[in-house]
Design an enzyme around this catalytic site. Structure first.
Site, PDB file in Angstrom:
ATOM      1  CD  GLU A  34      42.831  33.152  30.462  1.00 18.55           C
ATOM      2  OE1 GLU A  34      43.377  33.425  31.539  1.00 18.55           O
ATOM      3  OE2 GLU A  34      41.648  33.449  30.205  1.00 18.55           O
ATOM      4  CB  VAL A  86      36.520  46.671  29.483  1.00 20.03           C
ATOM      5  CG1 VAL A  86      37.720  46.779  30.411  1.00 20.03           C
ATOM      6  CG2 VAL A  86      35.358  47.467  30.050  1.00 20.03           C
ATOM      7  CB  CYS A 128      32.360  34.041  28.322  1.00 21.04           C
ATOM      8  SG  CYS A 128      33.393  32.741  28.992  1.00 21.04           S
ATOM      9  CD  GLU A 154      40.456  33.836  26.575  1.00 23.19           C
ATOM     10  OE1 GLU A 154      39.410  33.767  25.896  1.00 23.19           O
ATOM     11  OE2 GLU A 154      41.511  33.271  26.260  1.00 23.19           O
ATOM     12  CG  ASN A 187      31.344  35.302  34.113  1.00 28.60           C
ATOM     13  OD1 ASN A 187      32.447  35.802  34.321  1.00 28.60           O
ATOM     14  ND2 ASN A 187      31.103  34.549  33.077  1.00 28.60           N
TER      15      ASN A 187
HETATM   16  P1  NAD Z   1      33.671  44.125  32.479  1.00 27.87           P
HETATM   17  O1  NAD Z   1      34.470  44.306  31.239  1.00 27.87           O
HETATM   18  O2  NAD Z   1      32.652  45.138  32.805  1.00 27.87           O
HETATM   19  O3  NAD Z   1      34.646  44.071  33.749  1.00 27.87           O
HETATM   20  C1  NAD Z   1      35.712  43.154  33.805  1.00 27.87           C
HETATM   21  C2  NAD Z   1      36.807  43.725  34.695  1.00 27.87           C
HETATM   22  O4  NAD Z   1      37.372  44.865  34.051  1.00 27.87           O
HETATM   23  C3  NAD Z   1      36.311  44.189  36.051  1.00 27.87           C
HETATM   24  O5  NAD Z   1      37.266  43.845  37.031  1.00 27.87           O
HETATM   25  C4  NAD Z   1      36.238  45.698  35.880  1.00 27.87           C
HETATM   26  O6  NAD Z   1      36.389  46.404  37.085  1.00 27.87           O
HETATM   27  C5  NAD Z   1      37.425  45.940  34.978  1.00 27.87           C
HETATM   28  N1  NAD Z   1      37.396  47.201  34.222  1.00 27.87           N
HETATM   29  C6  NAD Z   1      36.344  47.998  33.943  1.00 27.87           C
HETATM   30  N2  NAD Z   1      36.755  49.063  33.213  1.00 27.87           N
HETATM   31  C7  NAD Z   1      38.082  48.931  33.027  1.00 27.87           C
HETATM   32  C8  NAD Z   1      39.072  49.695  32.336  1.00 27.87           C
HETATM   33  N3  NAD Z   1      38.769  50.807  31.691  1.00 27.87           N
HETATM   34  N4  NAD Z   1      40.355  49.246  32.338  1.00 27.87           N
HETATM   35  C9  NAD Z   1      40.677  48.094  32.966  1.00 27.87           C
HETATM   36  N5  NAD Z   1      39.788  47.328  33.639  1.00 27.87           N
HETATM   37  C10 NAD Z   1      38.493  47.749  33.671  1.00 27.87           C
HETATM   38  O7  NAD Z   1      33.037  42.656  32.381  1.00 27.87           O
HETATM   39  P2  NAD Z   1      32.037  41.958  33.406  1.00 27.87           P
HETATM   40  O8  NAD Z   1      30.698  42.609  33.261  1.00 27.87           O
HETATM   41  O9  NAD Z   1      32.661  41.870  34.751  1.00 27.87           O
HETATM   42  O10 NAD Z   1      31.981  40.457  32.829  1.00 27.87           O
HETATM   43  C11 NAD Z   1      31.110  40.072  31.805  1.00 27.87           C
HETATM   44  C12 NAD Z   1      31.875  39.950  30.490  1.00 27.87           C
HETATM   45  O11 NAD Z   1      32.971  39.078  30.659  1.00 27.87           O
HETATM   46  C13 NAD Z   1      31.041  39.346  29.386  1.00 27.87           C
HETATM   47  O12 NAD Z   1      31.252  40.064  28.196  1.00 27.87           O
HETATM   48  C14 NAD Z   1      31.600  37.927  29.259  1.00 27.87           C
HETATM   49  O13 NAD Z   1      31.441  37.345  28.001  1.00 27.87           O
HETATM   50  C15 NAD Z   1      33.019  38.142  29.594  1.00 27.87           C
HETATM   51  N6  NAD Z   1      33.661  36.898  30.015  1.00 27.87           N
HETATM   52  C16 NAD Z   1      34.504  36.276  29.157  1.00 27.87           C
HETATM   53  C17 NAD Z   1      35.107  35.092  29.505  1.00 27.87           C
HETATM   54  C18 NAD Z   1      36.054  34.406  28.558  1.00 27.87           C
HETATM   55  O14 NAD Z   1      36.867  33.622  29.022  1.00 27.87           O
HETATM   56  N7  NAD Z   1      35.989  34.675  27.271  1.00 27.87           N
HETATM   57  C19 NAD Z   1      34.865  34.522  30.761  1.00 27.87           C
HETATM   58  C20 NAD Z   1      34.010  35.182  31.621  1.00 27.87           C
HETATM   59  C21 NAD Z   1      33.411  36.381  31.238  1.00 27.87           C
END
Ligand code: NAD
Length: 477
Positions: free
Chosen positions: A454, A226, A278, A244, A148
């Site tokens: 962060e 994750v 997020c 995060e 995102n």
């Molecule tokens: P996601 O957890 O599906 O993927 C995030 C990353 O993790 C990707 O690079 C993915 O390939 C990797 N991943 C997937 N499975 C994994 C595993 N088993 N081990 C290690 N890495 C793995 O999240 P998304 O759909 O890309 O992003 C949306 C989510 O991110 C939402 O829940 C949002 O709230 C969160 N987000 C949080 C913040 C914050 O700062 N708190 C900021 C942006 C997004």
């Protein structure tokens, strides 16, 4: 156009290249991006390990200069890279360019960190001794990022990791590899030695465990499940970890609020970037006296939003990122209706050649409904009525998430009461729950965040380890 991984300073191909598709035009392929194998992930970690001693011991001015050059190039190419970001993620061009500029500012700010990375020098308690407290790089860090903010999140992790002398393996989201690839290219041309920064793109489920097990520290931004899986792996190895995760961010609108301001803030927080932040506002808690007047203003604004190609200057909201996210949004719209929420506006998919969804608002909801418990991560928000400030705060805090929160009020006492009693890591007064500055710490309280904040003054905590030295020099005069 094929884009490779970067391992040990070299562009590195792969048996698999996957298309990166524009979510606003499903027949437009932006490029084909290499999906790294698990062996390549291990090679990237080995390259980072080999480069670590040299980079950790490098002159702070060298690190500062390289980071500054990265910021300069991001700034200079903001429009071009902003368009790429928009094409692969779907946020509007204005937001895409803004994110590239923000990433440039992050590199510029972090370029000062190597020079500011001081310590403490205290008199020892034994005669003729001095104690010194200094900070050292953690080592090889794996950075795993979501789709995102495809440039800003990789930027804020990478800039600080490198500033403090760590070496990096970055694994961006499979949905948005384009920005991360450009960042890798810029970093290498800015003069980064081979192996200091490595990029492996592709499937998180296969690469993730390798990257987590092989690093000295893991910084992850993404979904709660994750994050939890990564936490379990790192705990077993006692590896430093920073997570995060998600949000279900409340915005409280009180009786004394300026209702036009409140509606603007709610609109921006809930629907900019198609709600895929997020920190997006998803629960709008309005006191009963102003509830109807506020909802009327908000619905008028939502109906005026132009949904369409995010590259068009007149567009207010682009598509959501991909089919699974669209399916999830539509599923939660159906769930909200089944649970008795009233649809105030939106709710329909638009134009089948992209993942377009109407900005959607539910009213008549309560905080026990699934629409108010689970993170949807799309242009979907709901309104919850509240009796007064105390009731509103209780609702706001009754959540499994604690990332961002906001209050709209003209009362100083109400604003300060909310600031103190909100459980969230970020509190906004008369400002949207989303939209942050880069020079101050960012993050949520557990379980939205774990392992330290962060950015800004907080980044040093995660990306360095402390060392306390006792020096017996014998000089007492
Ligand atoms: P996601 O957890 O599906 O993927 C995030 C990353 O993790 C990707 O690079 C993915 O390939 C990797 N991943 C997937 N499975 C994994 C595993 N088993 N081990 C290690 N890495 C793995 O999240 P998304 O759909 O890309 O992003 C949306 C989510 O991110 C939402 O829940 C949002 O709230 C969160 N987000 C949080 C913040 C914050 O700062 N708190 C900021 C942006 C997004």
């Amino acid at each position: 156009m094929e884009k490779t991984n970067w391992i040990g300073g070299r562009p590195t191909g792969s048996p698999i290249f996957e298309p990166n598709v524009n979510p606003a035009k499903l027949d437009e392929v932006i490029g084909h991006y290499a999906w790294a194998t698990v062996e390549q992930a291990a090679e990237a970690l080995a390259a980072a390990r080999e480069a670590l001693p040299g980079w950790a011991a490098s002159n702070p001015q060298t690190r500062s200069d390289i980071l500054r050059r990265v910021g300069d190039e991001l700034h200079a190419r903001a429009e071009e890279l902003g368009a790429l970001l928009t094409r692969e993620e779907g946020k509007t061009l204005r937001e895409g360019i803004g994110e590239i500029r923000r990433s440039a500012q992050i590199f510029h700010y972090a370029s000062g960190e190597p020079l500011r990375n001081g310590g403490e020098c205290l008199p020892g308690l034994r005669d003729g001794t001095t104690t010194m407290v200094t900070r050292e790089p953690v080592g090889v860090v794996s950075l795993i990022t979501p789709w995102n903010f495809p440039m800003a999140v990789p930027a804020w992790k990478t800039a600080y990791a490198l500033a403090f002398g760590n070496t990096v393996v970055l694994k961006p989201s499979e949905a948005t590899p384009g920005c991360a690839w450009e960042l890798a290219d810029i970093l290498h041309r800015a003069g980064l030695p081979a192996g200091v920064f490595n990029l492996v793109m592709g499937d998180g489920r296969t690469l993730g465990p390798v990257l987590v097990d092989g690093a000295d520290a893991v910084s992850f931004t993404g979904s709660p499940p994750v994050g939890r899986a990564i936490l379990e792996r790192t705990v077993a190895r006692m590896t430093k970890v920073q997570l995060e995760l998600g949000g279900k961010n409340p915005l409280v609108v009180l009786d004394d609020a300026d209702l036009d301001l409140a509606a603007d803030i709610a609109l921006q927080g809930a629907f900019h970037s198609a709600g895929q932040r997020c920190t997006a506002t998803s629960r709008i808690i309005a006191t009963r006296r102003i509830h109807d007047a506020f909802v009327e203003r908000l619905v008028t604004r939502i109906r005026a939003m132009r949904v369409g190609d995010p590259l068009d200057a007149g567009t207010d909201m682009g598509p959501v990122v991909n089919q699974p996210q669209l399916d999830k949004d539509l599923r939660y719209i159906a769930i909200a209706r089944d649970d008795g929420a009233e649809l105030a506006c939106g709710g329909q998919r638009l134009d089948a050649n992209g993942y377009f969804l109407e900005p959607t608002l539910f009213i008549g909801t309560d905080n026990t409904m699934r629409i108010n418990r689970d993170e949807v991560f799309g242009p979907v928000a709901s309104v919850i009525p509240a009796d007064d400030l105390d009731h509103a705060i209780a609702i706001a805090n009754d959540s499994e998430h604690a990332l961002s929160s906001g209050v709209v009020t003209q009362g100083l006492v109400a604003a300060e009461t909310f600031r103190r009693r909100s459980r969230a890591g970020l509190v906004m007064v008369n400002a949207p729950t989303a939209g942050i500055d880069y020079h101050v710490p960012f993050g949520g309280r557990s379980p939205s965040g774990y392992g330290g904040r962060e950015q800004g003054s907080a980044a040093v905590e995660f990306f360095t380890e402390g060392k306390t030295a006792y020096i017996n020099h014998g000089v007492t005069a």
